[in-house]
Design a protein around this motif. Structure first.
Motif, PDB file in Angstrom:
ATOM      1  N   GLY A  16       3.260  -3.227  -1.434  1.00 61.10           N
ATOM      2  CA  GLY A  16       2.866  -1.829  -1.480  1.00 61.10           C
ATOM      3  C   GLY A  16       2.302  -1.445  -2.842  1.00 61.10           C
ATOM      4  O   GLY A  16       2.292  -2.232  -3.790  1.00 61.10           O
ATOM      5  N   THR A  17       1.820  -0.215  -2.934  1.00 63.12           N
ATOM      6  CA  THR A  17       1.295   0.271  -4.207  1.00 63.12           C
ATOM      7  C   THR A  17       2.423   0.415  -5.221  1.00 63.12           C
ATOM      8  O   THR A  17       3.553   0.756  -4.872  1.00 63.12           O
ATOM      9  CB  THR A  17       0.601   1.628  -4.021  1.00 63.12           C
ATOM     10  N   ARG A  18       2.071   0.171  -6.476  1.00 63.79           N
ATOM     11  CA  ARG A  18       3.044   0.266  -7.568  1.00 63.79           C
ATOM     12  C   ARG A  18       2.451   1.093  -8.685  1.00 63.79           C
ATOM     13  O   ARG A  18       1.322   0.860  -9.111  1.00 63.79           O
ATOM     14  CB  ARG A  18       3.427  -1.124  -8.065  1.00 63.79           C
ATOM     15  N   ARG A  19       3.228   2.056  -9.171  1.00 60.75           N
ATOM     16  CA  ARG A  19       2.722   2.986 -10.173  1.00 60.75           C
ATOM     17  C   ARG A  19       3.808   3.303 -11.199  1.00 60.75           C
ATOM     18  O   ARG A  19       4.960   3.564 -10.839  1.00 60.75           O
ATOM     19  CB  ARG A  19       2.248   4.271  -9.484  1.00 60.75           C
ATOM     20  N   ILE A  20       3.426   3.267 -12.464  1.00 61.16           N
ATOM     21  CA  ILE A  20       4.290   3.705 -13.555  1.00 61.16           C
ATOM     22  C   ILE A  20       3.752   5.023 -14.076  1.00 61.16           C
ATOM     23  O   ILE A  20       2.549   5.156 -14.332  1.00 61.16           O
ATOM     24  CB  ILE A  20       4.326   2.673 -14.699  1.00 61.16           C
TER      25      ILE A  20
END
Length: 421
Positions: free
Chosen positions: A148-152
Motif C-alpha cells: 500500500g501507499t506509505r507516507r511520512i
C-alpha cells in the motif's frame, strides 16, 4: 425579409446544435488503481525545546501540534494504518551524541485506537535536540513492508541539530530504495534555513512542503495529507537499468522508478509485437542543487544500436523536473507467428551537480511504459491527424450542405416572386 431572417436563425440553431453535440461527447472514465493493501502513515513530530515557544495564536507550538493531532486522529479514515514517532522527546541533557539518538515510536503503525493515541500525545513535553535525519530513517523502517501507499508527515520548527547526518541526504537515500515512500513536511513559523531544509526533504521523495503560522492551518494540512494516503494511486515499481541494452531488464506496461547518475545513461528493454505501439515517457527530477542548462533524452533503438525514434527535453534551472516521451508503432506482419521486436529504451541526462553537492545517489527517474494495440488504417481516424475532430468536420460538412440547399431554394423562390410581380 422576415422569412429570410427566420431561415437564417434556423440554420444557425441547427449548426449550434450539431456542433454542441459533437464538441461535448460523453466523458471518458479514468482508470483507477485500487490498492488492496492498507495505506500507512506515520506522523513524525519534533518535540525539541524550541517547541515551547509561544508564537502560534498566543499559544505554544507544542499546544498547536497537540490540538492538530487530536483533530486528525478523530478524522482519520478507518482504512488508514497510522503511527506516531517523536524526535527530541526524551533526553534532557546536553550530550550531543546521546541527544541525536533521541527518537522513539510513540504509537505503532497499525489499526488506530483513537483514545490510546490521544493519551500518548497528551504526555509530550518540549525537551531536547532535533535529530530529523535519524528520525526519518527509523520512520522508514516503521513503514517497511506491504504494497500500500506509505507516507511520512514531518512536523518541525527548526533545523536538524545532528549534522553531518544531513536529512536531505537521508531523504534521497530513502527515495533511492524505490519503496514508494513519500515525505511531506510542515514548518512551524520557520526561518529561511529551516524552510530550505524541509523543502529539500520533501522534494527528494516527491512530497510537499507547507509553512504553517496558525493552528487551523496545521490541523487542516495534516488532515489533508492523512486523507491523501487513502486515495487510490498507482504505485511505481522499482527497477534498475543498466549501462548496456544487452543486460537491461525487460519491462512490461507500467510505471517504474530508478536512479540515474549525473550525465550518465540507463537502458531498459521492451518487447513489441507486430501491430502494437510502444508509448514511453520519462521524467528526471533535480532533487538537489544543479547547474542551469540541462536536458534529458529518451531514445528507442534496436538491439544493434540503430535509432528508431527519439524524444528530448531541455531546461534552464526554472523547473525541478524535466520530461519527454516517444511513440513507436510497429507495422503488422502477414506472418501470424512473427516474433516480437525487442526495443531498447535509452535514457540519458545532461545534469551536472553544483559545487559541493553530492552526486550520489543518482537523480530520481520515473519511466512510464505502455504497449497497446497499434492504429488500424481502416478504423482509426487519428491516422488522418484529426482524432475526434473528424466527427466535428463531418457535422460541419453536413450542415453546410443542408444550409446550401435551403439557401438555394429560398433564392429561387424570391426570384420567382420578383418575376411574377
Amino acid at each position: 425579409m422576415i422569412t429570410r431572417q427566420r431561415l437564417a436563425a434556423g440554420i444557425c440553431a441547427l449548426l449550434a446544435t450539431l456542433t454542441a453535440g459533437v464538441a461535448f461527447p460523453a466523458g471518458a472514465v479514468a482508470d483507477e488503481t485500487d490498492s488492496t493493501a492498507s495505506p500507512k502513515v506515520e506522523l513524525v513530530l519534533d518535540v525539541s525545546g524550541s517547541m515551547s515557544a509561544k508564537d502560534i495564536d498566543g499559544g505554544s507550538r507544542m499546544a498547536a501540534a497537540k490540538q492538530a493531532f487530536n483533530e486528525v486522529l478523530d478524522a482519520t479514515p478507518e482504512e488508514v494504518q497510522l503511527g506516531i514517532r517523536t524526535l527530541g522527546a526524551n533526553y534532557h541533557g546536553n550530550d550531543r551524541k546521546t541527544g541525536c539518538k533521541d527518537t522513539a515510536q510513540l504509537y505503532p503503525v497499525g489499526t488506530l485506537n483513537r483514545t490510546e493515541a490521544k493519551t500518548a500525545v497528551a504526555t509530550l513535553q518540549p525537551t531536547g535536540w532535533t535529530p530529523i535525519g535519524p528520525a526519518l530513517l527509523k520512520a522508514a523502517d516503521d513503514l517497511n513492508g506491504g504494497d500500500g501507499t506509505r507516507r511520512i508527515v514531518l512536523i518541525s520548527d527548526g533545523e536538524d541539530t545532528c549534522q553531518p547526518l544531513d536529512p536531505c541526504e537521508v531523504a534521497r537515500e530513502i527515495a533511492s530504495k524505490g519503496i514508494g515512500l513519500t515525505i511531506d513536511t510542515l514548518g512551524l513559523v520557520p526561518d529561511a534555513k529551516t524552510r530550505d531544509q524541509l523543502s529539500c526533504i520533501a522534494d527528494a521523495t516527491g512530497g510537499t512542503y507547507t509553512s504553517v503560522q496558525h493552528k487551523e492551518e496545521l490541523s487542516d494540512r495534516v488532515g489533508q495529507l492523512v486523507d491523501r494516503a487513502a486515495d487510490p494511486v498507482v504505485t511505481p515499481v522499482a527497477t534498475e537499468g543498466t549501462a548496456r541494452c544487452t543486460s537491461a531488464p525487460t519491462l512490461k506496461s507500467g510505471l517504474y522508478t530508478d536512479r540515474e547518475e549525473f550525465g550518465k545513461q540507463r537502458f531498459y528493454r521492451v518487447d513489441v509485437n507486430p501491430g502494437q505501439e510502444l508509448r514511453a515517457s520519462v521524467s528526471v527530477g533535480a532533487d538537489r542543487e544543479v547547474n542551469p542548462d540541462y536536458g534529458v533524452l529518451l531514445r528507442a533503438v534496436t538491439v544493434h544500436g540503430r535509432e528508431i525514434v527519439r524524444g528530448e527535453g531541455t531546461g534552464n534551472g526554472r523547473t525541478d523536473v524535466i520530461s519527454t516521451g516517444l511513440r513507436y508503432p510497429k507495422a503488422e506482419s502477414d506472418d501470424d507467428n512473427a516474433p516480437a521486436e525487442t526495443v531498447c529504451l535509452q535514457v540519458t541526462n545532461s545534469f551536472s551537480a553544483a559545487s559541493g553537492v553530492k552526486t550520489t545517489p543518482g537523480l530520481p527517474l520515473e519511466l512510464t511504459v505502455d504497449v497497446v494495440d497499434g492504429p488500424s488504417k481502416a478504423s482509426d481516424v487519428a491516422s488522418f491527424g484529426l482524432g475526434r475532430g473528424w466527427w466535428l468536420l463531418a457535422a460541419l460538412v453536413l450542415t453546410g450542405f443542408v444550409a446550401g440547399l435551403l439557401w438555394g431554394w429560398l433564392s429561387r423562390w424570391r426570384l420567382a416572386v420578383w418575376r411574377t410581380n
